[in-house]
Design a protein around this motif. Structure first.
Motif, PDB file in Angstrom:
ATOM      1  N   LEU A 175      -7.842 -32.104  10.106  1.00 33.29           N
ATOM      2  CA  LEU A 175      -7.627 -30.813   9.490  1.00 33.29           C
ATOM      3  C   LEU A 175      -9.014 -30.417   9.171  1.00 33.29           C
ATOM      4  O   LEU A 175      -9.650 -31.014   8.252  1.00 33.29           O
ATOM      5  CB  LEU A 175      -6.815 -30.667   8.381  1.00 33.29           C
ATOM      6  CG  LEU A 175      -5.146 -31.132   8.812  1.00 33.29           C
ATOM      7  CD1 LEU A 175      -4.421 -31.363   7.635  1.00 33.29           C
ATOM      8  CD2 LEU A 175      -4.934 -29.864   9.680  1.00 33.29           C
ATOM      9  N   LEU A 176      -9.666 -29.700   9.960  1.00 31.22           N
ATOM     10  CA  LEU A 176     -10.966 -29.032   9.648  1.00 31.22           C
ATOM     11  C   LEU A 176     -11.081 -27.725   8.738  1.00 31.22           C
ATOM     12  O   LEU A 176      -9.962 -27.034   8.787  1.00 31.22           O
ATOM     13  CB  LEU A 176     -11.708 -28.755  10.982  1.00 31.22           C
ATOM     14  CG  LEU A 176     -11.539 -29.580  11.974  1.00 31.22           C
ATOM     15  CD1 LEU A 176     -12.437 -29.196  12.891  1.00 31.22           C
ATOM     16  CD2 LEU A 176     -11.883 -31.049  11.493  1.00 31.22           C
ATOM     17  N   ASP A 177     -12.018 -27.756   8.002  1.00 36.21           N
ATOM     18  CA  ASP A 177     -12.341 -26.469   7.137  1.00 36.21           C
ATOM     19  C   ASP A 177     -13.185 -25.610   7.997  1.00 36.21           C
ATOM     20  O   ASP A 177     -14.461 -25.771   8.151  1.00 36.21           O
ATOM     21  CB  ASP A 177     -13.102 -26.746   5.620  1.00 36.21           C
ATOM     22  CG  ASP A 177     -13.231 -25.514   5.193  1.00 36.21           C
ATOM     23  OD1 ASP A 177     -12.985 -24.371   5.547  1.00 36.21           O
ATOM     24  OD2 ASP A 177     -13.787 -25.478   3.851  1.00 36.21           O
ATOM     25  N   PRO A 178     -12.712 -24.331   8.905  1.00 40.29           N
ATOM     26  CA  PRO A 178     -13.707 -23.681   9.682  1.00 40.29           C
ATOM     27  C   PRO A 178     -14.519 -22.995   9.048  1.00 40.29           C
ATOM     28  O   PRO A 178     -15.529 -22.673   9.467  1.00 40.29           O
ATOM     29  CB  PRO A 178     -12.431 -22.621  10.114  1.00 40.29           C
ATOM     30  CG  PRO A 178     -11.245 -22.669   9.184  1.00 40.29           C
ATOM     31  CD  PRO A 178     -11.368 -23.875   8.792  1.00 40.29           C
ATOM     32  N   LYS A 183     -16.436 -30.378   6.773  1.00 38.50           N
ATOM     33  CA  LYS A 183     -15.467 -30.796   5.854  1.00 38.50           C
ATOM     34  C   LYS A 183     -14.184 -31.083   6.613  1.00 38.50           C
ATOM     35  O   LYS A 183     -13.737 -29.899   7.434  1.00 38.50           O
ATOM     36  CB  LYS A 183     -15.531 -29.679   4.798  1.00 38.50           C
ATOM     37  CG  LYS A 183     -16.453 -29.555   3.843  1.00 38.50           C
ATOM     38  CD  LYS A 183     -16.983 -30.566   2.982  1.00 38.50           C
ATOM     39  CE  LYS A 183     -17.991 -30.308   1.942  1.00 38.50           C
ATOM     40  NZ  LYS A 183     -18.224 -31.431   1.226  1.00 38.50           N
ATOM     41  N   MET A 184     -13.523 -32.091   6.510  1.00 36.24           N
ATOM     42  CA  MET A 184     -12.293 -32.339   7.263  1.00 36.24           C
ATOM     43  C   MET A 184     -11.454 -33.451   6.577  1.00 36.24           C
ATOM     44  O   MET A 184     -12.002 -34.170   5.741  1.00 36.24           O
ATOM     45  CB  MET A 184     -12.580 -32.810   8.656  1.00 36.24           C
ATOM     46  CG  MET A 184     -13.385 -33.981   8.841  1.00 36.24           C
ATOM     47  SD  MET A 184     -13.979 -34.232  10.364  1.00 36.24           S
ATOM     48  CE  MET A 184     -15.621 -33.192  10.407  1.00 36.24           C
ATOM     49  N   VAL A 185     -10.260 -33.337   6.968  1.00 35.23           N
ATOM     50  CA  VAL A 185      -9.267 -34.608   6.586  1.00 35.23           C
ATOM     51  C   VAL A 185      -8.801 -35.287   7.662  1.00 35.23           C
ATOM     52  O   VAL A 185      -8.321 -34.630   8.852  1.00 35.23           O
ATOM     53  CB  VAL A 185      -8.270 -33.684   5.759  1.00 35.23           C
ATOM     54  CG1 VAL A 185      -7.039 -34.784   5.171  1.00 35.23           C
ATOM     55  CG2 VAL A 185      -8.595 -32.971   4.547  1.00 35.23           C
ATOM     56  N   ALA A 186      -8.728 -36.384   7.710  1.00 38.38           N
ATOM     57  CA  ALA A 186      -8.283 -37.443   8.726  1.00 38.38           C
ATOM     58  C   ALA A 186      -6.706 -37.509   8.574  1.00 38.38           C
ATOM     59  O   ALA A 186      -6.368 -37.638   7.383  1.00 38.38           O
ATOM     60  CB  ALA A 186      -8.802 -38.830   8.812  1.00 38.38           C
ATOM     61  N   VAL A 187      -5.905 -37.014   9.464  1.00 37.05           N
ATOM     62  CA  VAL A 187      -4.366 -37.212   9.218  1.00 37.05           C
ATOM     63  C   VAL A 187      -3.995 -38.446   9.993  1.00 37.05           C
ATOM     64  O   VAL A 187      -3.048 -38.959   9.206  1.00 37.05           O
ATOM     65  CB  VAL A 187      -3.777 -35.853   9.858  1.00 37.05           C
ATOM     66  CG1 VAL A 187      -2.355 -35.843   9.963  1.00 37.05           C
ATOM     67  CG2 VAL A 187      -4.289 -34.650   9.124  1.00 37.05           C
ATOM     68  N   ALA A 223     -15.476 -44.528  11.150  1.00 37.87           N
ATOM     69  CA  ALA A 223     -14.121 -43.742  10.712  1.00 37.87           C
ATOM     70  C   ALA A 223     -14.447 -42.161  10.715  1.00 37.87           C
ATOM     71  O   ALA A 223     -13.501 -41.630  10.542  1.00 37.87           O
ATOM     72  CB  ALA A 223     -13.566 -43.981   9.253  1.00 37.87           C
ATOM     73  N   THR A 224     -15.641 -41.707  10.979  1.00 38.93           N
ATOM     74  CA  THR A 224     -15.917 -40.587  11.181  1.00 38.93           C
ATOM     75  C   THR A 224     -15.688 -39.932  12.392  1.00 38.93           C
ATOM     76  O   THR A 224     -15.123 -40.638  13.330  1.00 38.93           O
ATOM     77  CB  THR A 224     -17.306 -40.202  10.965  1.00 38.93           C
ATOM     78  OG1 THR A 224     -18.191 -40.720  11.802  1.00 38.93           O
ATOM     79  CG2 THR A 224     -17.684 -40.699   9.330  1.00 38.93           C
TER      80      THR A 224
END
Lengths: 237, 192
Positions: A175-178, A183-187, A223-224
């Motif tokens: 999930l990215l912050d456009p 900035k992002m969250v790995a789901v 992990a990135t």
């Protein structure tokens, strides 16, 4: 009144030669010639500061990745159908063809839209959905790749993908912050099954992290995000 | 190398590769401008991103008749950077850092002036080889025209004509592409 010769003005502006007496007299009276010299001097000064601007470093790679993410998330400017046509078919085409292509694309999209709605209404009526996104293929994915994402009200996310390219690694959901590149969250990662249900990390702000991204990740222990995005779509409510 | 005209057409047709070409050519100038205006790298990179995304969304607004692609992108970046400064100032009006930032760009270094420098530098790079070399010796090495003639082996008359034509080219480009509220409309105090 004779204005000063333009070539002469260049020499005076660059202080290459000194004003003759009659030239000083003229400049004192003539606004136009004075302005001319000022402009030339200004340009020469800008030019003399150009040295440090000749080999400007390129922006780092993540800036372009963020631009691509922004474009994927941005509303299409003219008409969405033209945007999609451009993305799907990379061939050059002459401009007179565009309206026809756009109209055809609109027709296709209208049908696709109906099908999608049918699918949503026909399938899984028992699952309350709080947000959904339609995933579109990026450059690294074939044009017929795509998917649907539904965020369920229990905080899980159902990800349904199709036609992803084969990978020697795995496909991961982000999930990215456009608005804030990087900035992002790995789901989580997708299995071989087309349909996966993944828990969204509790407390994730889906208004901020609203851009769903499916990436191709190598097994490199890093992990990135690999930077190799295949599908993207924005969550809507 | 495709011209701005061709790029404009490809952009309008929704060709993302055209944006990539524009980015490869001008991304570094946009980043430089942003960095000079906002003063920190992270914000500057962010403004670069926002600028190209805005360029994509607003691609119909690019008219090669009115200015170059570089000038158009720098115009967008300048507005985004100035907006950023203002919003930072608004958010933290009380803090010291912002007071520093509000007074930060000295008159010499207005955003418009940075745009003008980038535009003139770009034009200098596009001049015919001998014209460019001659002007660089005058600008960067501060040589007189006879000295330039000696260094280059060109006749003095040729040196003068290169300087004259080169200056005319730089000036034309500055008039077309320089930042709108730039120094040319300001009084004599700003001209030098």
């Amino acid at each position: 009144m004779h204005h000063l010769d333009p070539d002469r003005l260049v020499l005076l502006a660059l202080s290459e030669e000194i004003e003759e007496l009659n030239e000083s007299d003229h400049l004192a009276q003539c606004e136009g010639c004075r302005q001319e010299i000022q402009d030339l001097r200004h340009v020469a000064e800008l030019g003399s500061q150009a040295q440090e601007l000749r080999e400007l470093p390129d922006p780092p790679a993540h800036v372009w990745q963020a631009i691509e993410a922004g474009i994927a998330a941005a509303p299409a400017p003219v008409a969405p159908v033209i945007d999609m046509a451009g993305r799907r078919e990379r061939r050059q085409r002459s401009r007179w063809l565009l309206p026809a292509v756009a109209a055809a694309a609109a027709a296709v999209l209208a049908v696709a839209g109906t099908v999608a709605v049918d699918r949503f209404t026909n399938r899984a009526p028992a699952e309350p959905v709080t947000a959904r996104a339609t995933l579109e293929p990026l450059k690294a994915a074939p044009p017929n790749a795509g998917g649907d994402v539904r965020v369920l009200d229990d905080g899980r996310m159902r990800v349904d993908v199709r036609n992803l390219p084969l990978t020697t690694g795995f496909h991961e959901v982000w999930l990215l912050d456009p608005d804030e590149p990087g900035k992002m969250v790995a789901v989580g990662s997708l299995s071989d099954k087309p349909d996966a249900v993944l828990p969204v990390p509790p407390g994730t702000d889906l208004n901020r992290y609203r851009l769903v991204d499916i990436s191709d990740e190598p097994h490199d222990g890093d992990a990135t995000h690999s930077g190799r995005s295949l599908l993207r779509g924005t969550l809507t409510y | 190398m495709s011209s701005d005209d061709e790029l404009a057409e490809r952009l309008r047709a929704g060709d993302e590769k055209a944006l990539r070409v524009a980015y490869e050519r001008h991304g570094s100038a946009v980043l430089y401008l942003a960095q000079r205006v906002v003063g920190n790298r992270a914000d500057a990179e962010d403004i670069t991103q926002v600028t190209f995304v805005a360029a994509w969304s607003g691609r119909d607004g690019f008219d090669p008749q009115r200015g170059t692609m570089l000038a158009w992108l720098l115009g967008i970046a300048r507005r985004k950077a100035v907006d950023r400064l203002r919003s930072v100032a608004r958010d933290q009006r009380a803090t010291e850092t912002v007071q520093a930032q509000q007074t930060a760009p000295p008159a010499e270094e207005t955003p418009e002036r940075i745009v003008d420098r980038l535009v003139v530098a770009d034009e200098l790079g596009r001049l015919p080889e001998e014209q460019r070399r001659t002007l660089e010796l005058a600008f960067f090495d501060d040589l007189t025209h006879p000295q330039i003639a000696t260094v280059t082996g060109l006749p003095l008359g040729t040196v003068k004509s290169h300087i004259r034509r080169g200056m005319a080219n730089l000036r034309r480009r500055w008039e077309v592409d320089g930042a709108p509220s730039g120094s040319r409309s300001a009084g004599p105090s700003r001209a030098l």
